[in-house]
Scaffold this motif. Structure first.
Motif, short mmCIF file in Angstrom:
data_model
loop_
_atom_site.label_atom_id
_atom_site.label_comp_id
_atom_site.label_asym_id
_atom_site.label_seq_id
_atom_site.Cartn_x
_atom_site.Cartn_y
_atom_site.Cartn_z
N LYS B 156 9.40 81.54 86.43
CA LYS B 156 8.11 82.02 87.50
C LYS B 156 6.74 82.31 87.12
O LYS B 156 6.04 82.46 87.87
CB LYS B 156 8.86 83.53 88.15
CG LYS B 156 9.83 83.28 89.28
CD LYS B 156 9.18 83.20 90.54
CE LYS B 156 10.06 82.84 91.54
NZ LYS B 156 9.39 82.30 92.75
N THR B 157 6.83 82.61 85.51
CA THR B 157 5.26 83.10 85.24
C THR B 157 4.73 81.96 84.48
O THR B 157 3.56 81.97 83.99
CB THR B 157 5.62 84.22 84.46
OG1 THR B 157 6.45 84.15 83.34
CG2 THR B 157 5.88 85.29 85.26
N ILE B 395 11.61 74.83 82.52
CA ILE B 395 11.58 73.69 83.45
C ILE B 395 13.03 73.75 84.19
O ILE B 395 13.05 73.33 85.29
CB ILE B 395 11.20 72.53 82.79
CG1 ILE B 395 9.84 72.54 82.33
CG2 ILE B 395 11.54 71.29 83.58
CD1 ILE B 395 8.66 72.26 83.52
N ASN B 396 14.01 73.99 83.11
CA ASN B 396 15.38 74.00 83.85
C ASN B 396 15.90 75.08 84.39
O ASN B 396 17.09 75.39 84.63
CB ASN B 396 16.12 73.60 82.61
CG ASN B 396 16.19 72.05 82.30
OD1 ASN B 396 15.92 71.00 82.98
ND2 ASN B 396 15.61 71.96 80.97
N GLN B 397 15.06 76.18 84.74
CA GLN B 397 15.31 77.73 85.47
C GLN B 397 16.59 78.24 84.63
O GLN B 397 17.56 78.71 85.39
CB GLN B 397 15.62 77.36 86.79
CG GLN B 397 14.27 76.63 87.51
CD GLN B 397 14.73 76.29 88.89
OE1 GLN B 397 14.87 77.24 89.64
NE2 GLN B 397 14.63 75.17 89.37
N LYS B 398 16.77 78.10 83.37
CA LYS B 398 17.76 78.68 82.46
C LYS B 398 17.36 79.45 81.63
O LYS B 398 16.01 79.41 81.07
CB LYS B 398 18.80 77.65 82.15
CG LYS B 398 18.12 76.83 80.89
CD LYS B 398 19.05 75.80 80.44
CE LYS B 398 20.41 76.16 79.76
NZ LYS B 398 20.02 76.63 78.37
N THR B 399 18.20 80.36 81.03
CA THR B 399 17.55 81.22 79.63
C THR B 399 17.82 80.35 78.38
O THR B 399 18.79 79.29 78.24
CB THR B 399 18.60 82.14 79.35
OG1 THR B 399 18.66 82.84 80.70
CG2 THR B 399 18.21 83.07 78.26
N HIS B 450 8.16 73.82 90.55
CA HIS B 450 9.51 74.11 91.43
C HIS B 450 9.65 75.74 91.17
O HIS B 450 10.69 76.15 91.95
CB HIS B 450 10.49 73.44 90.78
CG HIS B 450 10.73 73.37 89.36
ND1 HIS B 450 10.16 72.51 88.35
CD2 HIS B 450 11.36 74.56 88.75
CE1 HIS B 450 10.62 73.00 87.32
NE2 HIS B 450 11.41 74.12 87.39
N SER B 451 8.66 76.55 90.79
CA SER B 451 8.73 77.99 90.85
C SER B 451 8.27 78.33 92.15
O SER B 451 8.35 79.64 92.66
CB SER B 451 8.25 78.63 89.50
OG SER B 451 6.90 78.65 89.72
#
Lengths: 90, 454
Positions: B156-157, B395-399, B450-451
């Motif tokens: 998101k940031t 980019i992969n929306q993961k930790t 994509h965020s």
């Protein structure tokens, strides 16, 4: 009623069940079910018991049976039934 | 009624295949520990932790005994200290006082680690965040049980590159201050992208501000159980392989769920989440790399490793999600090098490199974990490695996370000894080409396209 599973694993010999049952009777632990099998040459016994009227706490019963197990050369475990229900029942 | 074969199966998992509950972690909010001096804040922190967690260890031991399942660690996570101390700490020394208080409280209640000496700076740093980060080397060198983490990016940031640059230097300073013990301080520090608020695993555990006052989170484990189950389906097709992993993960997670419910009930605090991670230990038969080998790789790191790991991770989640309604934390296979004997062997055999580990982190939790590199590695190089890993998370929306140890005085071919659960780590080579000009740019990497979902 919370049931407790008692397992005995080790080399088969005369008097294992007698020894365990005597202890259970002395401490007012009721046996609900017994089954046994031989796995890879080892004696496996499972008892479903009711410890609600027992004269000792689960902790003490567990320690006592540990000692008895050592004396007769088997491993005795005492576990609340929930762990098996959680793992094997939906 | 339960039958004898089911009982035998469960007990075999526990006694022979290292099935355990890896951690019960009590999250304690410190947001109410307010006062006008650092000393008073420390007193309140100590009082709250020692009150909430006074029975944590004994209740854990009780559950272990009654169900016959080992609970390896009892731990505490707290609110990020940058937020707790932000109002009163004016120097790095002030923050270190809080670190020492956490350490003292952890020792008093008998937990082996306490996490949350943390700052959340995914977009920018407040002066308090910066002070806390600058205090990390001294805080980690002067305490035994305190774990620290910094979240430097999110989907998101974007990525806070000023923090990434600073942390490269902080890691080197921490290594230098603890060089007598193979730079041990660095194993207690993690840098994150998309850090979860409810992670029970160390060193990255903290209690996020979205959480309640006190909560019980549980981390399960069981690589050994998965490995054993896979031995019985050697040569079978992928459907059978996946089904076996799923079933095993389900069983393992159900045990975690039971322990979590019981702990929550007995301690009187709500249950938060189960973390489904497969977490290895240095013990033989408790290894993620062994599972990869069982799936069909000569060593972890061989071609096919990323695909095998992706599949393993996904099946663990599919099985685990069915077993608990509240799954959270990191939930995936961990691939720490030093804590997994077969990973160490793979590195020493030349099968596993830093670059391959980076690729593996794209498909599993959590990141470059417990990796020893030469002590003369430059701060900018460490920052570059961190930035790469953070970019994968963003980019992969993961930790993703990095726990890297520049072992002062050691170089490639040497081995760093951390002891206990932390294991031993062969020092791995690092790409020697410079990224100085990239890292020395100031500012942040913007949030990815994509965020923007609103």
């Amino acid at each position: 009623m919370k049931k407790t599973i008692l397992t005995v694993v080790g080399k088969d010999s005369v008097g294992i069940i007698a020894k365990v049952c005597t202890y259970l009777a002395e401490n007012k632990i009721n046996i609900l079910d017994i089954s046994q099998t031989i796995v890879q040459g080892f004696f496996n016994m499972m008892m479903i018991v009711d410890t609600n009227e027992a004269s000792k706490s689960l902790d003490e019963i567990s320690d006592d049976l540990d000692k008895i197990g050592e004396e007769i050369g088997v491993r005795i475990q005492v576990q609340l039934e929930d762990i098996f229900n959680m793992m094997h029942r939906l | 009624m339960i039958n004898i074969n089911e009982v035998i199966e469960t007990n075999k998992m526990i006694l022979e295949e290292n099935l355990d509950v890896r951690t019960i972690t009590m999250g304690i909010s410190l947001l109410d520990c307010k006062a006008d001096t650092v000393e008073k804040v420390c007193d309140k922190i100590y009082a709250k932790i020692t009150d909430r967690a006074k029975n944590l260890v004994s209740v854990g031991q009780e559950i272990e005994k009654e169900y016959g399942i080992p609970i390896v660690n009892k731990r505490i996570s707290v609110t990020p200290i940058a937020l707790v101390g932000g109002g009163v700490c004016e120097t790095t020394k002030d923050f270190v006082k809080i670190a020492k208080t956490l350490d003292k409280a952890a020792k008093e209640v008998g937990v082996n680690l306490i996490g949350g000496y943390s700052a959340l700076v995914s977009k920018a740093m407040t002066p308090a965040d910066k002070l806390l980060i600058e205090s990390i080397p001294e805080a980690l060198a002067s305490t035994d049980r305190v774990c620290s983490s910094v979240n430097v990016g999110s989907t998101k940031t974007g990525i806070n590159m000023d923090a990434v640059r600073l942390i490269g230097e902080i890691i080197l300073q921490t290594a230098e201050l603890t060089k007598e013990q193979d730079s041990l301080g660095c194993i207690k520090f993690v840098v994150f992208c998309n850090a979860p608020d409810d992670n029970p695993f160390m060193a990255g555990a903290f209690l996020g501000v979205t959480e309640g006052d006190t909560v019980i989170n549980v981390g399960v484990s069981g690589p050994g159980v998965v490995k054993k189950a896979l031995e019985s389906v050697r040569g079978a097709d992928f459907e059978v392989l996946c089904e076996t992993i799923k079933k095993t993960a389900f069983k393992v997670t159900r045990v975690g769920q039971l322990v979590a419910q019981e702990a929550s009930k007995r301690l009187g605090y709500p249950f938060g989440i189960i973390d489904l991670s497969l977490a290895p230990t240095p013990a033989v038969g408790d290894s993620i790399a062994e599972i990869l080998e069982e799936i069909g790789l000569e060593y972890a790191g061989a071609p096919g490793t990323t695909a095998a790991l992706a599949m393993l991770n996904d099946q663990v989640k599919k099985g685990g999600i069915m077993a608990s309604s509240y799954v959270g934390g990191l939930s995936g296979a961990f691939i720490p090098v030093s804590e997994d004997q077969r990973m160490i062997d793979a590195v020493q055999a030349g099968a596993l490199t830093l670059e391959k580990l980076e690729a593996m982190t794209c498909v599993c939790s959590v990141g470059l974990d417990m990796i020893a590199v030469p002590g003369d590695t430059k701060a900018t190089t460490l920052s570059g490695i961190i930035a790469d890993e953070m970019a994968i998370g963003m980019i992969n929306q993961k930790t993703t996370a990095v726990r890297i140890i520049p072992v002062i005085g050691k170089t490639v071919g040497d081995v760093a000894e951390f002891g206990g659960l932390f294991g031993t780590a062969p020092v791995m080579p690092v790409n020697q080409f410079s990224c100085d000009a990239f890292i020395n740019r100031t500012g942040r990497i913007p949030a990815p396209v994509h965020s923007f979902k609103n």
